[in-house]
Enzyme design. Structure first.
Site, mmCIF file in Angstrom:
data_model
loop_
_atom_site.group_PDB
_atom_site.id
_atom_site.type_symbol
_atom_site.label_atom_id
_atom_site.label_comp_id
_atom_site.label_asym_id
_atom_site.label_seq_id
_atom_site.Cartn_x
_atom_site.Cartn_y
_atom_site.Cartn_z
ATOM 1 N N ASP A 145 0.827 -1.197 0.000
ATOM 2 C CA ASP A 145 0.000 0.000 0.000
ATOM 3 C C ASP A 145 0.869 1.257 0.000
ATOM 4 O O ASP A 145 1.982 1.242 -0.515
ATOM 5 C CB ASP A 145 -0.931 -0.042 1.219
ATOM 6 N N HIS A 182 -3.897 5.786 3.672
ATOM 7 C CA HIS A 182 -4.584 4.586 3.206
ATOM 8 C C HIS A 182 -3.983 3.301 3.766
ATOM 9 O O HIS A 182 -4.689 2.442 4.300
ATOM 10 C CB HIS A 182 -4.555 4.578 1.679
ATOM 11 N N SER A 360 -11.336 -1.296 -0.492
ATOM 12 C CA SER A 360 -10.032 -1.260 0.183
ATOM 13 C C SER A 360 -10.159 -1.627 1.646
ATOM 14 O O SER A 360 -9.237 -2.189 2.243
ATOM 15 C CB SER A 360 -9.428 0.145 0.100
#
EC number: 3.4.21.62
Length: 420
Positions: A145, A182, A360
């Site tokens: 990520d 994220h 996600s």
């Protein structure tokens, strides 16, 4: 479940005052190709001498042996290289963040902020009163990520590896800083351990975290960096004789041969690969890659809304193809299972917490569950654990949301895999 040529991170922010939503769409090379601005290319040749000369002339970002090597060059160099009939050259997909939604989800937000235990954890544990989770010991979850805040109080005890693959040639050890958010959020849903007791818990808080930075600080990255990290996880699984679950909360609307080959490579080494289905729903045939690959588990997103006695598949969650309904077989472009993905409260890059929506967020719930199952059955293979995920999903059918219905459907897959 195919789409056409873009790579994206598959999160949507539930509130507008946080970072822009993750949805990375591929640049086809138009803007990056102007002037002297460099972009990534893949170069290959059946003639090793020509390939060696090209490496010496342009330098190597990643060397994929039989697949060629990647390097950075400008448009003039690219056009000149294409004239060399002894070489094949193509642009590597470039990723860039695109806002998935800026619509506030006030109801979800209020719910998330008022709970010390995220609703997704309660749902996957099938326990509305749970305040602490457990399990996953001895299993590694590789989060590919934007990096991870390895000093976050809810994550720091889990960190075993921290590597940056965006620099090329080789990874940079002890470097995986997340300045975007994220990756830290994803890691938290998978394995946060509650920190000092005031934090949040992930599905498998005893699992070890391999934080692999494959996307830049703006959420963008290249397919070759992702492929290199996937292969490295497979090599580490073999070298360390350990169990590895890869989580990829990112995706591509078009298939990348580098990523496909890397997924197959690591899967054959015993790694279980979990990936987000994508945020292009509720349209049929919209599953993104690598989730669409047969050797990856594509995870759809559920929202905290009960209809027909089950959680509901979020409208944004990508769908598969109607003709695969009911076959209970995984084909290219299928959604496999579902997990909580709307308004998920988890760890954030600044040491705090944030609420985000997207597939996600669903993917790390499934990755955490896989780690928890594998820890319970350490002699099982990646194929065995995948089968157990499918069985548990089959036992918990999803009947709500566009195209969701009894049995294996192209919205929720086999269903919602849970702890119990």
């Amino acid at each position: 479940m195919k789409r056409s040529g873009k790579i994206f991170t598959t999160a949507m922010l539930a509130v507008t005052l946080m970072m822009p939503a993750m949805g990375v769409s591929a640049n086809e090379g138009n803007a990056a190709a102007e002037g002297n601005e460099k972009f990534r290319v893949l170069v290959d040749s059946v003639d090793q001498k020509n390939l060696k000369n090209a490496k010496q002339q342009y330098g190597v970002h990643w060397d994929f042996a039989g697949e060629g090597f990647t390097t950075d060059m400008n448009e003039k160099q690219f056009n000149a290289l294409k004239k060399n009939k002894n070489l094949t050259v193509e642009k590597v997909p470039e990723l860039e963040i695109a806002t998935a939604t800026d619509k506030p989800e006030a109801l979800y937000n209020a719910m998330a902020a008022s709970q010390s235990t995220p609703w997704g954890i309660k749902a996957i544990y099938n326990n509305s009163s749970i305040t602490q989770t457990s399990g996953g010991g001895g299993i590694n979850i590789a989060v590919l990520d934007t990096g991870v805040n390895t000093n976050h109080p809810d994550l720091r005890n889990n960190v075993e590896q921290c590597k940056d693959f965006t620099v090329g040639t080789t990874y940079t050890n002890n470097s995986c800083t997340d300045r975007q958010g994220h990756g830290t959020h994803v890691a938290g849903s998978a394995l946060a351990d509650g920190g000092t007791g005031n934090g949040v818990y992930g599905v498998a808080p005893d699992a070890d975290l391999w934080a692999y930075k494959v996307l830049g600080d703006d959420g963008s990255g290249y397919a070759d960096d992702i492929a290199a990290a996937i292969r490295h996880a497979g090599d580490q699984a073999t070298a360390l004789n350990t169990k590895v679950v890869i989580n990829m909360s990112l995706g591509s609307s078009g298939e990348s041969s580098l990523i496909t080959n890397a997924v197959n490579y690591s899967y054959n080494k015993g790694v279980l690969i979990i990936a987000a289905a994508g945020n292009s729903g509720p349209y049929q045939g919209s599953i993104g890659y690598p989730g669409a690959l047969v050797n990856a588990v594509a995870v759809a997103a559920l929202e905290n809304k009960v209809e027909n006695g089950t959680y509901r598949v979020a409208d944004f969650s990508s769908r598969g193809y109607s003709w695969t309904d009911g076959d209970y077989a995984i084909q290219k472009g299928d959604v496999e299972i579902s997990a909580p993905g709307a308004a998920i409260y988890s760890t954030w890059f600044d040491g705090g917490y944030a609420t985000i929506s997207g597939t996600s967020m669903a993917s790390p719930h499934a990755a955490g569950l896989a780690a928890k199952i594998w820890a319970q059955y350490p002699s099982a293979s990646n194929v065995d654990v995948r089968g157990e995920l499918q069985y548990r999903a089959y036992e918990n059918d999803i009947l709500s949301g566009y195209y969701a219905g009894y049995g294996d459907d192209f919205a929720s897959g086999f269903g919602f895999a849970t702890v119990q």
